[in-house]
Design a protein around this motif. Structure first.
Motif, PDB file in Angstrom:
ATOM      1  N   LEU A 110       2.238   1.929   6.362  1.00 55.49           N
ATOM      2  CA  LEU A 110       1.750   2.611   5.149  1.00 55.49           C
ATOM      3  C   LEU A 110       2.889   2.765   4.139  1.00 55.49           C
ATOM      4  CD1 LEU A 110      -0.467   5.401   6.801  1.00 55.49           C
ATOM      5  CD2 LEU A 110      -1.262   3.308   5.683  1.00 55.49           C
ATOM      6  N   ARG A 146       3.369  -0.478   2.490  1.00 55.00           N
ATOM      7  CA  ARG A 146       2.297  -0.778   1.537  1.00 55.00           C
ATOM      8  C   ARG A 146       2.486   0.015   0.233  1.00 55.00           C
ATOM      9  NH1 ARG A 146      -3.404  -0.595   4.934  1.00 55.00           N
ATOM     10  NH2 ARG A 146      -2.782  -1.907   6.677  1.00 55.00           N
ATOM     11  N   VAL A 147       2.917   1.270   0.350  1.00 56.08           N
ATOM     12  CA  VAL A 147       3.155   2.070  -0.865  1.00 56.08           C
ATOM     13  C   VAL A 147       4.271   1.424  -1.681  1.00 56.08           C
ATOM     14  CG1 VAL A 147       4.000   4.290  -1.747  1.00 56.08           C
ATOM     15  CG2 VAL A 147       2.359   4.254   0.129  1.00 56.08           C
ATOM     16  N   ALA A 202       2.942  -1.550  -3.549  1.00 58.62           N
ATOM     17  CA  ALA A 202       1.724  -1.387  -4.367  1.00 58.62           C
ATOM     18  C   ALA A 202       2.026  -1.456  -5.858  1.00 58.62           C
ATOM     19  CB  ALA A 202       1.066  -0.051  -4.039  1.00 58.62           C
ATOM     20  N   LYS A 217       4.419   7.074  -6.442  1.00 58.67           N
ATOM     21  CA  LYS A 217       4.924   6.478  -5.196  1.00 58.67           C
ATOM     22  C   LYS A 217       5.907   7.426  -4.507  1.00 58.67           C
ATOM     23  CE  LYS A 217       4.613   1.532  -6.014  1.00 58.67           C
ATOM     24  NZ  LYS A 217       5.377   0.290  -5.995  1.00 58.67           N
ATOM     25  N   SER A 273      -3.543   6.086  -2.726  1.00 60.08           N
ATOM     26  CA  SER A 273      -3.998   6.108  -1.321  1.00 60.08           C
ATOM     27  C   SER A 273      -5.120   5.093  -1.127  1.00 60.08           C
ATOM     28  CB  SER A 273      -4.504   7.496  -0.929  1.00 60.08           C
ATOM     29  OG  SER A 273      -3.466   8.426  -0.948  1.00 60.08           O
ATOM     30  N   VAL A 322      -3.641   1.656  -0.958  1.00 61.93           N
ATOM     31  CA  VAL A 322      -2.856   1.454   0.266  1.00 61.93           C
ATOM     32  C   VAL A 322      -3.770   1.322   1.500  1.00 61.93           C
ATOM     33  CG1 VAL A 322      -1.303   2.753   1.798  1.00 61.93           C
ATOM     34  CG2 VAL A 322      -0.757   2.530  -0.617  1.00 61.93           C
TER      35      VAL A 322
END
Ligand code: SF4
Ligand code: SF4
Length: 263
Positions: free
Chosen positions: A27, A30-31, A34, A48, A208, A211
């Motif tokens: 996660l 992914r953040v 993003a 972020k 969110s 993600v």
């Protein structure tokens, strides 16, 4: 959040099974990768930072990824992070807060004509439904104004779900009640707006969702329709189904809020 159909549930479950369990490190990565569409680079970077601080804390405390994913999906993470920023902001209140005209019984801001009935997350919709369901059949705000929030008491013009009111209600304020009255009538008067912390809450929820794509569904709901369904006696599942927003609503609310704040 639960998938809305058996087909959506199967699709997500199959995808998750193929990809293996998502970890908090996944996660975080992914953040970091993003890209938030339609908002400034500075807002993206701030959002972020906030979400990464949550994930890093979750990682440090050994929280199960399943719980973290659940909190990000249902809006509990956005709620906590938004409230933390709000509490910090109110320690040194800006002029808009110190000069606010808001008082008990002043409820033009509870006339929900714009913003697709007011955007709330799943966890907020659940709390609001639980607070209002026992009030089924009692006079509601629509007896005062056709577009008023059904959670409003039409006699006192106070909120009947005060402790369960969502972030949008805790964020809105104005230095001029007559501006709120004009805005509720469809005009555009200056003086009313949202605390900056509300943008962080929206940003975290929008990020969110991005993600968690392919991992969990993230939905938003109409405050007005959730409250209306609750006082009309619909159960939680029916209320959520009636009040569910189109997926574009969250991105639009986030983008419009950032533009209005000039961020
Ligand atoms: S935001 Fe406007 S309508 Fe709402 S309490 Fe404050 S002054 Fe009154
Ligand atoms: S939940 Fe309460 S504070 Fe929020 S719009 Fe409805 S009546 Fe107003």
């Amino acid at each position: 959040m639960k998938p809305t159909s058996a087909r959506a549930a199967r699709r997500l479950a199959n995808k998750a099974a193929k990809a293996g369990p998502v970890t908090i490190a996944d996660l975080i990565s992914r953040v970091e990768r993003a890209h938030m569409k339609g908002v400034s680079a500075s807002f993206e970077s701030r959002t972020k930072r906030i979400l990464l601080s949550y994930l890093q804390t979750a990682f440090a405390h050994g929280l199960p990824p399943k719980d973290v994913i659940g909190e990000m999906a249902n809006g509990q993470a956005a709620w906590r992070l938004g409230m933390a920023v709000r509490d910090e902001l109110l320690k040194a209140p800006p002029d808009a807060v110190r000069n606010a005209a808001c008082q008990k019984g002043c409820a033009f801001c509870c006339i929900l004509t714009g913003g697709e009935g007011g955007l709330i997350t799943e966890v907020e919709a659940e709390r609001l439904h639980a607070a209002l369901a026992p009030l089924q059949g009692q006079p509601d705000g629509r007896e005062w104004h056709e577009n008023a929030c059904p959670a409003l008491d039409p006699a006192t013009r106070t909120c009947r779900a005060y402790d369960a009111r969502p972030m949008i209600c805790r964020s809105f304020l104005s230095t001029d009640a007559s501006a709120c009255e004009q805005n509720a009538a469809g005009e555009e008067a200056a003086g009313a707006g949202l605390l900056a912390s509300h943008l962080d809450y929206l940003g975290v929820q929008a990020l969110s969702r991005q993600v968690l794509k392919g991992t969990a569904q993230v939905a938003t709901y109409s405050l007005a329709r959730t409250a209306g369904s609750a006082v009309e006696g619909k159960d939680l599942a029916q209320s959520l189904s009636t009040a569910r927003h189109a997926p574009s609503s969250l991105d639009r609310a986030c983008r419009d809020g950032v533009q209005a704040a000039g961020m």
